[in-house]
Design a protein around this motif. Structure first.
Motif, PDB file in Angstrom:
ATOM      1  N   ARG A   1      43.537  40.424  49.240  1.00 54.49           N
ATOM      2  CA  ARG A   1      42.979  40.625  47.904  1.00 54.49           C
ATOM      3  C   ARG A   1      41.480  40.943  47.929  1.00 54.49           C
ATOM      4  NH1 ARG A   1      43.885  36.230  43.099  1.00 54.49           N
ATOM      5  NH2 ARG A   1      43.220  37.581  41.401  1.00 54.49           N
ATOM      6  N   ASP A   2      40.777  40.363  48.889  1.00 58.80           N
ATOM      7  CA  ASP A   2      39.326  40.565  48.966  1.00 58.80           C
ATOM      8  C   ASP A   2      38.935  41.807  49.780  1.00 58.80           C
ATOM      9  OD1 ASP A   2      40.158  39.519  51.392  1.00 58.80           O
ATOM     10  OD2 ASP A   2      38.450  38.183  51.612  1.00 58.80           O
ATOM     11  N   SER A   3      39.915  42.581  50.203  1.00 53.23           N
ATOM     12  CA  SER A   3      39.652  43.787  50.993  1.00 53.23           C
ATOM     13  C   SER A   3      38.824  44.790  50.175  1.00 53.23           C
ATOM     14  CB  SER A   3      40.979  44.437  51.401  1.00 53.23           C
ATOM     15  OG  SER A   3      40.772  45.762  51.825  1.00 53.23           O
ATOM     16  N   THR A   4      37.733  45.222  50.742  1.00 59.49           N
ATOM     17  CA  THR A   4      36.892  46.238  50.105  1.00 59.49           C
ATOM     18  C   THR A   4      37.678  47.530  49.936  1.00 59.49           C
ATOM     19  OG1 THR A   4      34.956  45.240  51.136  1.00 59.49           O
ATOM     20  CG2 THR A   4      34.702  47.480  50.307  1.00 59.49           C
TER      21      THR A   4
ATOM     22  N   LEU B   1      41.964  50.621  44.310  1.00 62.42           N
ATOM     23  CA  LEU B   1      42.668  50.217  43.095  1.00 62.42           C
ATOM     24  C   LEU B   1      41.734  49.957  41.918  1.00 62.42           C
ATOM     25  CD1 LEU B   1      45.333  47.884  44.708  1.00 62.42           C
ATOM     26  CD2 LEU B   1      45.641  50.214  43.847  1.00 62.42           C
ATOM     27  N   GLY B   2      40.452  50.037  42.156  1.00 67.02           N
ATOM     28  CA  GLY B   2      39.519  49.845  41.053  1.00 67.02           C
ATOM     29  C   GLY B   2      39.366  48.402  40.642  1.00 67.02           C
ATOM     30  N   GLY B   3      39.421  47.499  41.588  1.00 66.12           N
ATOM     31  CA  GLY B   3      39.246  46.081  41.276  1.00 66.12           C
ATOM     32  C   GLY B   3      40.299  45.238  41.952  1.00 66.12           C
ATOM     33  N   ASP B   4      40.692  44.174  41.280  1.00 72.45           N
ATOM     34  CA  ASP B   4      41.611  43.189  41.825  1.00 72.45           C
ATOM     35  C   ASP B   4      43.002  43.783  42.073  1.00 72.45           C
ATOM     36  OD1 ASP B   4      43.085  40.946  42.513  1.00 72.45           O
ATOM     37  OD2 ASP B   4      42.718  39.881  40.638  1.00 72.45           O
ATOM     38  N   PRO B   5      43.454  43.812  43.336  1.00 74.43           N
ATOM     39  CA  PRO B   5      44.772  44.364  43.646  1.00 74.43           C
ATOM     40  C   PRO B   5      45.915  43.630  42.935  1.00 74.43           C
ATOM     41  CG  PRO B   5      43.521  43.996  45.662  1.00 74.43           C
ATOM     42  CD  PRO B   5      42.730  43.405  44.546  1.00 74.43           C
TER      43      PRO B   5
ATOM     44  N   ILE C   1      31.663  47.699  37.485  1.00 78.50           N
ATOM     45  CA  ILE C   1      32.112  48.655  38.486  1.00 78.50           C
ATOM     46  C   ILE C   1      33.541  49.044  38.131  1.00 78.50           C
ATOM     47  CG2 ILE C   1      32.556  49.013  40.956  1.00 78.50           C
ATOM     48  CD1 ILE C   1      30.616  46.714  41.518  1.00 78.50           C
ATOM     49  N   TRP C   2      33.879  50.279  38.238  1.00 81.94           N
ATOM     50  CA  TRP C   2      35.238  50.816  38.070  1.00 81.94           C
ATOM     51  C   TRP C   2      35.727  50.877  36.633  1.00 81.94           C
ATOM     52  CZ3 TRP C   2      35.872  46.764  42.147  1.00 81.94           C
ATOM     53  CH2 TRP C   2      35.626  47.266  43.418  1.00 81.94           C
ATOM     54  N   TRP C   3      34.916  50.538  35.660  1.00 82.09           N
ATOM     55  CA  TRP C   3      35.376  50.525  34.273  1.00 82.09           C
ATOM     56  C   TRP C   3      34.499  51.418  33.402  1.00 82.09           C
ATOM     57  CZ3 TRP C   3      39.929  48.408  33.094  1.00 82.09           C
ATOM     58  CH2 TRP C   3      40.471  47.520  34.019  1.00 82.09           C
TER      59      TRP C   3
ATOM     60  N   VAL D   1      38.528  53.511  35.939  1.00 79.15           N
ATOM     61  CA  VAL D   1      38.340  54.905  36.339  1.00 79.15           C
ATOM     62  C   VAL D   1      39.223  55.306  37.518  1.00 79.15           C
ATOM     63  CG1 VAL D   1      35.989  55.059  35.427  1.00 79.15           C
ATOM     64  CG2 VAL D   1      36.343  54.352  37.799  1.00 79.15           C
ATOM     65  N   ILE D   2      39.802  54.333  38.208  1.00 80.10           N
ATOM     66  CA  ILE D   2      40.658  54.658  39.348  1.00 80.10           C
ATOM     67  C   ILE D   2      42.135  54.544  38.982  1.00 80.10           C
ATOM     68  CG2 ILE D   2      41.299  54.009  41.708  1.00 80.10           C
ATOM     69  CD1 ILE D   2      38.334  53.185  42.076  1.00 80.10           C
TER      70      ILE D   2
END
Length: 149
Positions: free
Chosen positions: A62-65, A71-75, A99-101, A116-117
């Motif tokens: 889950r913490d994988s960069t 995935l634009g955040g939390d998997p 980030i990502w939103w 955005v992803i």
């Protein structure tokens, strides 16, 4: 994003995730409960992960960069959305979408955002708690309209 797209993404990125965690193929196969032969086949692109392995990778890594970037955040949020046919209504504290939103609309401190992803939508309250997450734009817009009444 749907189940097949997530499976394809995890299958394609599994080797990168493994190397990011600094694991050998033996360690990663044990970690995921796969045979080494199966892991090698996935990493070479000959087969794809199954849904259960995809969920395991998203949960255990889950913490994988790499995963968060892809995935634009939390998997697990993406897995949860897919498993629940595209809509969630938990109250979970977020970082507010820095980030990502993309903010689509704001009203009295509430915010309608789109990732955005993965392209899914969410509504945050004034304290950045998630009120709704969905892939369905019409559900998001209806909930947003209801909030403004």
């Amino acid at each position: 994003m749907n189940r097949e797209q997530l499976i394809t993404l995890i299958s394609e990125k599994l080797k990168l995730i493994r190397t990011e965690r600094d694991l050998t193929q033996d360690q990663m196969s044990d970690f995921l409960g796969l045979s080494k032969k199966t892991l090698v086949q996935i990493e070479k692109g000959r087969i794809q992960t199954g849904w259960t392995t995809t969920i395991a990778v998203c949960a255990l890594c889950r913490d994988s960069t790499i995963l968060q970037h892809e995935l634009g955040g939390d998997p697990l949020e993406v897995v949860d959305l897919i498993a629940n046919n595209g809509t969630l209504q938990p109250k979970e504290k977020t970082m507010g979408g820095y980030i990502w939103w993309k903010n689509l609309s704001e009203y009295n401190g509430y915010c309608l955002q789109q990732n955005v992803i993965s392209q899914h939508f969410r509504i945050l309250n004034t304290d950045n708690y998630r009120l709704l997450s969905t892939f369905d734009e019409s559900i998001a817009k209806q909930a947003w309209e209801n909030l403004q009444e």
